[in-house]
Design a protein around this motif. Structure first.
Motif, PDB file in Angstrom:
ATOM      1  N   PRO A  28       0.808  -1.220   0.000  1.00 49.89           N
ATOM      2  CA  PRO A  28       0.000   0.000   0.000  1.00 49.89           C
ATOM      3  C   PRO A  28       0.845   1.276   0.000  1.00 49.89           C
ATOM      4  O   PRO A  28       0.341   2.361  -0.294  1.00 49.89           O
ATOM      5  CB  PRO A  28      -0.838  -0.119   1.271  1.00 49.89           C
ATOM      6  N   GLU A  29       2.144   1.142   0.287  1.00 42.61           N
ATOM      7  CA  GLU A  29       3.043   2.299   0.291  1.00 42.61           C
ATOM      8  C   GLU A  29       3.161   2.956  -1.088  1.00 42.61           C
ATOM      9  O   GLU A  29       3.641   4.083  -1.201  1.00 42.61           O
ATOM     10  CB  GLU A  29       4.434   1.894   0.782  1.00 42.61           C
ATOM     11  N   ILE A  30       2.719   2.274  -2.124  1.00 42.29           N
ATOM     12  CA  ILE A  30       2.713   2.869  -3.469  1.00 42.29           C
ATOM     13  C   ILE A  30       2.011   4.224  -3.428  1.00 42.29           C
ATOM     14  O   ILE A  30       2.446   5.177  -4.073  1.00 42.29           O
ATOM     15  CB  ILE A  30       2.023   1.940  -4.492  1.00 42.29           C
ATOM     16  N   ALA A  31       0.941   4.315  -2.675  1.00 41.77           N
ATOM     17  CA  ALA A  31       0.142   5.547  -2.614  1.00 41.77           C
ATOM     18  C   ALA A  31       0.952   6.744  -2.106  1.00 41.77           C
ATOM     19  O   ALA A  31       0.592   7.893  -2.384  1.00 41.77           O
ATOM     20  CB  ALA A  31      -1.077   5.330  -1.736  1.00 41.77           C
ATOM     21  N   GLN A  32       2.036   6.498  -1.379  1.00 44.95           N
ATOM     22  CA  GLN A  32       2.865   7.575  -0.834  1.00 44.95           C
ATOM     23  C   GLN A  32       3.939   8.058  -1.810  1.00 44.95           C
ATOM     24  O   GLN A  32       4.592   9.070  -1.563  1.00 44.95           O
ATOM     25  CB  GLN A  32       3.563   7.095   0.441  1.00 44.95           C
ATOM     26  N   MET A  33       4.129   7.354  -2.896  1.00 41.08           N
ATOM     27  CA  MET A  33       5.233   7.660  -3.806  1.00 41.08           C
ATOM     28  C   MET A  33       4.810   8.622  -4.909  1.00 41.08           C
ATOM     29  O   MET A  33       3.809   8.407  -5.578  1.00 41.08           O
ATOM     30  CB  MET A  33       5.773   6.389  -4.431  1.00 41.08           C
ATOM     31  N   GLN A  34       5.611   9.645  -5.093  1.00 36.34           N
ATOM     32  CA  GLN A  34       5.406  10.572  -6.201  1.00 36.34           C
ATOM     33  C   GLN A  34       5.954   9.985  -7.485  1.00 36.34           C
ATOM     34  O   GLN A  34       5.343  10.093  -8.537  1.00 36.34           O
ATOM     35  CB  GLN A  34       6.104  11.911  -5.919  1.00 36.34           C
ATOM     36  N   THR A 105       3.783   6.623 -10.633  1.00 34.94           N
ATOM     37  CA  THR A 105       3.595   8.049 -10.867  1.00 34.94           C
ATOM     38  C   THR A 105       2.445   8.548 -10.007  1.00 34.94           C
ATOM     39  O   THR A 105       1.339   8.002 -10.073  1.00 34.94           O
ATOM     40  CB  THR A 105       3.270   8.327 -12.355  1.00 34.94           C
ATOM     41  N   ASN A 106       2.710   9.531  -9.164  1.00 39.07           N
ATOM     42  CA  ASN A 106       1.674  10.134  -8.318  1.00 39.07           C
ATOM     43  C   ASN A 106       0.861   9.102  -7.537  1.00 39.07           C
ATOM     44  O   ASN A 106      -0.360   9.138  -7.505  1.00 39.07           O
ATOM     45  CB  ASN A 106       0.743  11.015  -9.161  1.00 39.07           C
ATOM     46  N   GLY A 107       1.562   8.170  -6.911  1.00 37.81           N
ATOM     47  CA  GLY A 107       0.927   7.213  -6.024  1.00 37.81           C
ATOM     48  C   GLY A 107       0.204   6.063  -6.695  1.00 37.81           C
ATOM     49  O   GLY A 107      -0.533   5.333  -6.038  1.00 37.81           O
ATOM     50  N   ARG A 108       0.424   5.880  -7.983  1.00 41.70           N
ATOM     51  CA  ARG A 108      -0.251   4.804  -8.714  1.00 41.70           C
ATOM     52  C   ARG A 108       0.715   4.134  -9.685  1.00 41.70           C
ATOM     53  O   ARG A 108       1.651   4.771 -10.168  1.00 41.70           O
ATOM     54  CB  ARG A 108      -1.438   5.350  -9.504  1.00 41.70           C
ATOM     55  N   LEU A 109       0.435   2.869  -9.978  1.00 41.66           N
ATOM     56  CA  LEU A 109       1.210   2.212 -11.025  1.00 41.66           C
ATOM     57  C   LEU A 109       0.886   2.897 -12.348  1.00 41.66           C
ATOM     58  O   LEU A 109      -0.268   3.179 -12.640  1.00 41.66           O
ATOM     59  CB  LEU A 109       0.854   0.726 -11.116  1.00 41.66           C
ATOM     60  N   ALA A 110       1.898   3.151 -13.141  1.00 44.90           N
ATOM     61  CA  ALA A 110       1.715   3.829 -14.425  1.00 44.90           C
ATOM     62  C   ALA A 110       1.474   2.809 -15.541  1.00 44.90           C
ATOM     63  O   ALA A 110       2.064   2.880 -16.621  1.00 44.90           O
ATOM     64  CB  ALA A 110       2.914   4.721 -14.727  1.00 44.90           C
ATOM     65  N   LEU A 111       0.584   1.861 -15.276  1.00 45.83           N
ATOM     66  CA  LEU A 111       0.186   0.901 -16.296  1.00 45.83           C
ATOM     67  C   LEU A 111      -0.715   1.596 -17.300  1.00 45.83           C
ATOM     68  O   LEU A 111      -1.427   2.549 -16.956  1.00 45.83           O
ATOM     69  CB  LEU A 111      -0.578  -0.275 -15.668  1.00 45.83           C
ATOM     70  N   GLY A 112      -0.716   1.113 -18.526  1.00 45.57           N
ATOM     71  CA  GLY A 112      -1.636   1.633 -19.528  1.00 45.57           C
ATOM     72  C   GLY A 112      -3.069   1.256 -19.181  1.00 45.57           C
ATOM     73  O   GLY A 112      -3.318   0.371 -18.354  1.00 45.57           O
ATOM     74  N   THR A 113      -4.008   1.902 -19.823  1.00 50.78           N
ATOM     75  CA  THR A 113      -5.430   1.708 -19.538  1.00 50.78           C
ATOM     76  C   THR A 113      -5.832   0.247 -19.539  1.00 50.78           C
ATOM     77  O   THR A 113      -6.600  -0.191 -18.682  1.00 50.78           O
ATOM     78  CB  THR A 113      -6.286   2.468 -20.575  1.00 50.78           C
ATOM     79  N   TRP A 114      -5.320  -0.540 -20.461  1.00 52.25           N
ATOM     80  CA  TRP A 114      -5.745  -1.930 -20.608  1.00 52.25           C
ATOM     81  C   TRP A 114      -4.672  -2.914 -20.164  1.00 52.25           C
ATOM     82  O   TRP A 114      -4.701  -4.086 -20.561  1.00 52.25           O
ATOM     83  CB  TRP A 114      -6.144  -2.203 -22.054  1.00 52.25           C
ATOM     84  N   GLN A 115      -3.722  -2.477 -19.353  1.00 56.18           N
ATOM     85  CA  GLN A 115      -2.641  -3.369 -18.931  1.00 56.18           C
ATOM     86  C   GLN A 115      -2.861  -3.914 -17.528  1.00 56.18           C
ATOM     87  O   GLN A 115      -3.361  -3.210 -16.646  1.00 56.18           O
ATOM     88  CB  GLN A 115      -1.302  -2.638 -18.961  1.00 56.18           C
ATOM     89  N   GLY A 116      -2.436  -5.148 -17.331  1.00 60.42           N
ATOM     90  CA  GLY A 116      -2.441  -5.778 -16.020  1.00 60.42           C
ATOM     91  C   GLY A 116      -1.257  -6.707 -15.901  1.00 60.42           C
ATOM     92  O   GLY A 116      -0.642  -7.100 -16.903  1.00 60.42           O
ATOM     93  N   THR A 134       9.531  -5.262  -4.919  1.00 57.91           N
ATOM     94  CA  THR A 134      10.450  -4.238  -4.441  1.00 57.91           C
ATOM     95  C   THR A 134      10.004  -2.896  -4.982  1.00 57.91           C
ATOM     96  O   THR A 134       9.801  -2.735  -6.185  1.00 57.91           O
ATOM     97  CB  THR A 134      11.896  -4.530  -4.896  1.00 57.91           C
ATOM     98  N   LEU A 135       9.837  -1.931  -4.064  1.00 57.73           N
ATOM     99  CA  LEU A 135       9.497  -0.550  -4.430  1.00 57.73           C
ATOM    100  C   LEU A 135      10.695   0.327  -4.152  1.00 57.73           C
ATOM    101  O   LEU A 135      11.372   0.175  -3.125  1.00 57.73           O
ATOM    102  CB  LEU A 135       8.331  -0.023  -3.598  1.00 57.73           C
ATOM    103  N   ASN A 136      10.927   1.266  -5.041  1.00 56.31           N
ATOM    104  CA  ASN A 136      11.959   2.262  -4.835  1.00 56.31           C
ATOM    105  C   ASN A 136      11.419   3.574  -5.396  1.00 56.31           C
ATOM    106  O   ASN A 136      10.937   3.609  -6.524  1.00 56.31           O
ATOM    107  CB  ASN A 136      13.248   1.877  -5.549  1.00 56.31           C
ATOM    108  N   GLY A 137      11.464   4.617  -4.577  1.00 55.78           N
ATOM    109  CA  GLY A 137      10.982   5.894  -5.091  1.00 55.78           C
ATOM    110  C   GLY A 137      11.007   6.999  -4.064  1.00 55.78           C
ATOM    111  O   GLY A 137      11.428   6.806  -2.919  1.00 55.78           O
ATOM    112  N   GLU A 138      10.536   8.162  -4.507  1.00 55.80           N
ATOM    113  CA  GLU A 138      10.470   9.352  -3.664  1.00 55.80           C
ATOM    114  C   GLU A 138       9.030   9.560  -3.199  1.00 55.80           C
ATOM    115  O   GLU A 138       8.108   9.468  -3.984  1.00 55.80           O
ATOM    116  CB  GLU A 138      10.938  10.570  -4.450  1.00 55.80           C
ATOM    117  N   THR A 139       8.898   9.870  -1.915  1.00 59.15           N
ATOM    118  CA  THR A 139       7.578  10.122  -1.368  1.00 59.15           C
ATOM    119  C   THR A 139       7.181  11.581  -1.568  1.00 59.15           C
ATOM    120  O   THR A 139       8.022  12.433  -1.852  1.00 59.15           O
ATOM    121  CB  THR A 139       7.528   9.764   0.126  1.00 59.15           C
TER     122      THR A 139
END
Length: 140
Positions: A28-34, A105-116, A134-139
């Motif tokens: 859930p920490e993805i939501a904190q990442m810019q 990007t901005n707390g979300r996976l930058a998957l395309g509209t139809w990607q999973g 593994t997550l790596n990024g800036e909050t």
């Protein structure tokens, strides 16, 4: 920020299974990442990961059909101790790959509209599968 989690995915029948939600629920920490990256690695040699269309369930059936055509179980394999689906599963897993990386990007996976994200189960009875996320990024 660095975060790493190992999770067990439940046993799945042979085929292609969307696991995007299972992966994102585990971190859930993805939501904190810019801005950042999420890397997902499967710790198995007879299953794989890929990213592809998440909307039409026919895609999953066609994936299985194409992979079985490309890597048939009827070849004269030498490694057969674990059953006729084992060596073809190893070949399919090597062809498809053991990991996927997705931008955050901005707390979300930058998957395309139809990607999973898919778990590609290449064994008839593969059992539970472990993935390392593994997550790596800036909050923010």
């Amino acid at each position: 920020m660095w975060i790493q989690r190992s999770i067990a995915l439940p046993a799945a029948r042979r085929g292609f299974h969307l696991i995007t939600r299972s992966i994102t629920d585990a971190v859930p920490e993805i939501a904190q990442m810019q801005i950042g990256l999420m890397h997902v690695f499967i710790q198995h040699t007879s299953a794989s990961l890929t990213i592809n269309e998440n909307a039409d369930p026919d895609v999953r059936i066609d994936f299985e059909t194409a992979m079985n055509h490309a890597v048939p179980e009827t070849l004269d394999y030498v490694h057969t101790l674990e059953g006729p689906d084992d060596m073809p599963a190893h070949v399919k897993a090597s062809m498809m790959g053991t990991s996927v990386t997705v931008p955050i990007t901005n707390g979300r996976l930058a998957l395309g509209t139809w990607q999973g994200i898919y778990l590609c189960e290449h064994r008839n009875r593969g059992g539970s599968r472990r993935v390392v996320i593994t997550l790596n990024g800036e909050t923010a």
